[in-house]
Write an enzyme that holds these catalytic residues in place. Structure first.
Site, PDB file in Angstrom:
ATOM      1  N   GLU A  24       0.794  -1.225   0.000  1.00  9.77           N
ATOM      2  CA  GLU A  24       0.000   0.000   0.000  1.00  9.77           C
ATOM      3  C   GLU A  24       0.827   1.276   0.000  1.00  9.77           C
ATOM      4  O   GLU A  24       0.454   2.256  -0.643  1.00  9.77           O
ATOM      5  CB  GLU A  24      -0.988   0.015   1.182  1.00  9.77           C
ATOM      6  CG  GLU A  24      -2.227  -0.853   0.969  1.00  9.77           C
ATOM      7  CD  GLU A  24      -2.016  -2.316   1.318  1.00  9.77           C
ATOM      8  OE1 GLU A  24      -0.938  -2.642   1.849  1.00  9.77           O
ATOM      9  OE2 GLU A  24      -2.923  -3.133   1.072  1.00  9.77           O
ATOM     10  N   HIS A  43     -11.584  -4.467   8.819  1.00 11.32           N
ATOM     11  CA  HIS A  43     -12.144  -4.343   7.465  1.00 11.32           C
ATOM     12  C   HIS A  43     -13.474  -3.594   7.477  1.00 11.32           C
ATOM     13  O   HIS A  43     -14.238  -3.689   6.519  1.00 11.32           O
ATOM     14  CB  HIS A  43     -12.369  -5.727   6.835  1.00 11.32           C
ATOM     15  CG  HIS A  43     -11.153  -6.347   6.222  1.00 11.32           C
ATOM     16  ND1 HIS A  43     -10.078  -6.762   6.959  1.00 11.32           N
ATOM     17  CD2 HIS A  43     -10.831  -6.621   4.927  1.00 11.32           C
ATOM     18  CE1 HIS A  43      -9.160  -7.285   6.152  1.00 11.32           C
ATOM     19  NE2 HIS A  43      -9.593  -7.197   4.922  1.00 11.32           N
TER      20      HIS A  43
END
Lengths: 323, 336
Positions: free
Chosen positions: B71, B140
C-alpha cells in the site's frame, strides 16, 4: 568514459558550490540566524553530482531526503532561492513554507527534499511511472540513506519498480550513520545484496570518487532509458558533520571526521585525478572557488535581507481549487 | 432514467473519465486481477468487489495496473505520478489499510502544494471502502473518514447513493487536489436513477434529501439512507424532518446545515464513525457556535460507540446506528 573539459568544470563547480553552501550554513546556523533543523551534505557531494550531471531538467526526476541541499544544487535548483528558503523567507523557492527539509522545484525535476525517512522512494515510483506511460524517456532517482534503507517503503519501492520494470536508479548513500547509530549496527546484510534479491542490478562504489559514481550512474541510467528497469547503486559516503548542524557527535571516535576530511574528501580526490591526468589545471579550479565563494556570500546576504513571508500566505495554497 | 447500482455508477464514472482523458489510470491490488495466473493472465476480478470490472479489458493493463500488495508503494506511486502529469485513481482496497500507507497520504500528497510554495498540483484520487454491516470485523469495517477530514490539503468524499457516487467521482478525477473517495461497502448494491451521460457534482454542496420543519437530521454516507427512512416513518405521524446529506466532509457545507437548523431549531447528527473528534462532533460544534440562539433543544449525536467494530453480527448490529436508534433520539428531542 571520457568527460569533456566543460563537463568536468561543471561537475567541479557543482560539488564546490554544495561544499561552500553547507560549510557556510554551518557557521550561520551556529550564529543563530537560521531557523529550524539543518542536515548538512558536506562530504557526499560526488554522489549527488555524479548522477545528477547526467539527468535532464525536464524529464528526469529526483526524490531527496532530509539531507537534501546537495541533491537540490546538483539538480540545478537556484542556489539563492534555496538559501532564502532555508532562511524561510518570502522569496525562497517554496515561499518560506517548506524550509530546509522540503525544498522542491518541479520545473527542475526535483520532487522535494523529504523530512520523512524513506518518504521519497514511493513518490519516485510515480515519476518513473509517468515517464514510462508518457514515453518521455525520463528516469527517476530516489536518494536513500542507510537509515532509510531499513524502512519498509524502500523494500516496497524496490519490489514495485522491479515488478513494473520502471525506469529508476535507487541511489543509496551509506554514510555509516543513521542519526547517531552506526549502519554496521542497524543494517543486517548489505544494501547491495538487498537490491540484488529483487533482481535489481546493483553495485557498490566509493562515494568520494566522482568518477566511480559517474560511471555506475551512467550504466544505470542507460539501462533505465533503454527499458531495462531499475538499478541500484550503494555509494559509500562520508558525512563530515553530525546528523544535524550542532550535533555533538558523541558516537564518533575522536579524530574520525578529521580523518574523513583528510583522506575521503571528494573535492580533493577529484582535483588530484584531473590534474594528474592533465584534464584540468588547479588554477581554473581555484578560479571557480573564488566565484563560488562570492555566490554563497551573496546568497546569504540576500537571504538575510529578504522579507519575511506575507502573513496572508499562511492561508494560501492548501488547495488548488479554493483559497 | 436508467436505474444503476452504486457499484455500477462508480464503474461508469471511471470508464467515462478514462475515455475522456488518457492520463487517467487506475492503480491497485487486483483492480484487474489475474496477472501471471495459470489461467493465462486475463482480467479475473476487477477489484475484490468487482467495481473496476471490465476496465482492464477495455483500456489495457498499462492503464489499469495490478500491483503487489504494497500500500505505501501504491499510494506513493500514485501521488508521484499525479505530481508529474498523470491523473491516477489509486485503490486502497479497505480504508482500514490506511495504517500502512498513511504517510504517503498525509505527509506527502496532502502537503505538496503548501510546502512547495503553491507550485505543485496533485490530482490524485484514492478510492477506498469504508463501513460496517458485513461482519468483516475490526480491520475491514471502519469508517475512518474523520481522521482524514482533519488533514489540510485533502478533500474527503462520502457518497450515500449511486447518483452521487458517479457525479462526485467524476468531480474527484477532474479535481486538481488529492481526494479521498470513501465508498461504503454496504451500499454497493443499492440502486437509484443515474443518468448515462457524465456529470460532476461540486464538492462542498450538501443535498437536502427530505424537506422538513421540525428537526434537522444530518447524515453521512450510509447513515443518510437511515435518516431518510426515519423521516419517512415520522412523516406518517405528522412530524416533518429535514434530512441533509453532507456528501463531502472536507470541504464541509456548514451553510446548508446552519440554514436548516435556524429553521427547525433542532439537530441530530448521525455518523457511523466513532464519536470522539469526529465529523459529527465538528458539525455539532459549528452549530453550537454559529446557531446557538436558534436552538430549541440540545444537539444530539447518534454514532457508533468508542469501540472497534466487532465481527459478531449480533454485536455489529448493536455497534451501528440504526433507523430505530435514530428514531428514539429524534422523538426524545422533539419532546424537549
Amino acid at each position: 568514459m571520457q568527460l569533456s573539459r566543460d563537463q568536468l568544470l561543471s561537475a567541479y563547480r557543482r560539488m564546490r558550490t554544495i561544499r561552500e553552501f553547507e560549510e557556510r550554513l554551518h557557521v550561520e546556523f551556529l550564529s543563530g540566524t537560521v531557523p529550524g533543523f539543518l542536515h548538512l551534505y558536506s562530504g557526499q557531494e560526488a554522489i549527488a553530482v555524479g548522477i545528477c550531471e547526467q539527468l535532464d531538467d525536464d524529464r528526469d526526476y529526483i526524490g531527496s531526503t532530509h539531507r537534501g541541499h546537495g541533491h537540490c544544487i546538483a539538480k540545478g535548483v537556484d542556489v539563492k532561492a534555496m538559501m532564502k528558503e532555508i532562511y524561510c523567507k518570502k522569496n525562497g523557492v517554496c515561499g518560506g513554507k517548506g524550509g530546509s527539509m522540503h525544498i522542491a522545484d518541479l520545473d527542475k525535476g526535483m520532487l522535494g527534499a523529504n523530512a520523512i525517512v524513506g518518504g521519497a522512494p514511493p513518490l519516485a515510483l510515480g515519476a518513473a511511472l509517468s515517464a514510462k506511460l508518457l514515453k518521455t524517456g525520463g528516469v527517476a532517482v530516489p536518494f536513500i540513506g542507510d537509515g532509510a534503507a531499513n524502512q519498509g517503503t524502500v523494500a516496497e519501492s524496490m519490489n514495485m519498480a522491479a515488478v513494473l520494470k520502471l525506469p529508476m536508479v535507487f541511489m543509496f548513500e551509506n554514510n555509516g550513520y543513521a542519526e547517531f547509530t552506526a549502519a554496521s549496527y542497524a543494517t543486517a546484510g548489505s544494501i547491495e545484496a538487498r537490491a540484488k534479491a529483487y533482481n535489481i542490478p546493483a553495485v557498490t562504489v566509493d562515494g568520494a570518487d566522482f568518477f566511480a559514481v559517474y560511471e555506475a550512474a551512467r550504466e544505470a541510467i542507460e539501462r533505465a532509458r533503454n527499458g531495462g528497469g531499475p538499478s541500484a547503486i550503494e555509494a559509500k559516503a562520508y558525512r563530515f558533520w553530525g546528523h544535524f548542524a550542532g550535533d555533538p557527535q558523541r558516537y564518533r571516535a575522536a579524530g574520525e571526521t578529521k580523518e574523513l576530511r583528510e583522506n575521503h574528501d571528494c573535492l580533493k580526490i577529484f582535483a588530484e585525478k584531473v590534474t594528474q591526468a592533465a584534464l584540468l589545471d588547479q588554477a581554473e579550479m581555484n578560479a571557480i572557488d573564488v566565484e563560488v565563494m562570492q555566490l554563497i556570500e551573496d546568497a546569504v546576504a540576500e537571504a538575510k535581507a529578504d522579507p519575511q513571508p506575507d502573513p496572508a500566505s499562511l492561508y494560501k495554497d492548501v488547495y488548488v481549487s479554493y483559497p | 432514467m436508467p436505474i444503476k447500482t452504486y457499484r455500477e455508477a462508480i464503474n461508469e464514472a471511471l470508464r467515462q473519465e478514462m475515455e475522456a482523458n488518457d492520463r487517467v489510470i487506475i492503480i491497485g491490488e487486483d483492480v484487474a486481477g489475474g496477472a501471471g495466473g495459470s489461467a493465462g493472465g486475463g482480467e479475473a476480478a476487477g477489484g475484490v468487489m468487482g467495481i473496476t470490472a471490465g476496465l482492464a479489458t477495455k483500456f489495457g493493463r498499462d492503464r489499469v495496473i495490478d500491483t503487489p500488495i504494497t500500500e505505501s508503494a501504491i499510494i506513493g506511486m500514485a501521488a508521484g505520478a499525479a505530481l508529474t502529469g498523470m491523473r491516477p485513481v489509486a485503490e486502497l482496497m479497505f480504508a482500514d489499510f490506511i495504517g500502512v500507507c498513511l504517510d504517503q497520504i498525509y505527509n506527502q500528497a496532502a502537503k505538496f502544494r503548501y510546502m512547495f510554495g503553491g507550485k505543485a498540483r496533485t490530482p490524485l484520487v484514492v478510492r477506498t471502502m469504508i463501513g460496517a454491516g458485513m461482519g468483516a470485523g475490526p480491520q475491514h469495517s471502519q469508517a475512518i473518514y474523520p481522521m482524514l477530514t482533519m488533514i489540510p490539503g485533502l478533500k474527503v468524499i462520502v457518497p450515500s447513493n449511486a447518483y452521487d457516487a458517479k457525479g462526485l467521482l467524476i468531480q474527484a478525477i477532474r479535481d486538481d487536489d488529492p481526494v479521498i473517495f470513501c465508498e461504503h461497502k454496504s451500499l454497493l448494491g443499492d440502486s437509484c436513477e443515474v443518468p448515462d451521460e457524465p456529470y460532476a457534482i461540486p464538492f462542498g454542496q450538501a443535498a437536502i434529501t427530505r424537506k422538513g420543519s421540525d428537526l434537522t437530521l444530518v447524515g453521512i454516507s450510509r447513515m443518510v439512507k437511515f435518516c431518510n427512512e426515519v423521516a419517512d416513518r415520522l412523516q406518517k405521524d405528522g412530524i416533518s424532518i429535514e434530512v441533509i446529506d453532507i456528501r463531502t466532509t472536507s470541504p464541509l457545507d456548514a451553510a446548508t446545515i446552519l440554514e436548516s437548523v435556524k429553521k427547525t431549531g433542532r439537530l441530530v447528527v448521525v455518523d457511523e464513525a466513532n464519536p470522539m473528534c469526529s465529523v459529527a462532533s465538528e458539525i455539532s460544534s459549528i452549530v453550537a457556535s454559529d446557531a446557538f440562539d436558534y436552538l430549541d433543544a440540545p444537539i444530539k449525536k447518534v454514532t457508533a460507540p468508542h469501540t472497534p467494530v466487532p465481527a459478531s453480527p449480533t454485536l455489529e448490529a448493536l455497534y451501528l446506528p440504526t433507523p430505530d436508534k435514530i428514531e428514539v433520539v429524534v422523538r426524545d428531542l422533539l419532546e424537549h
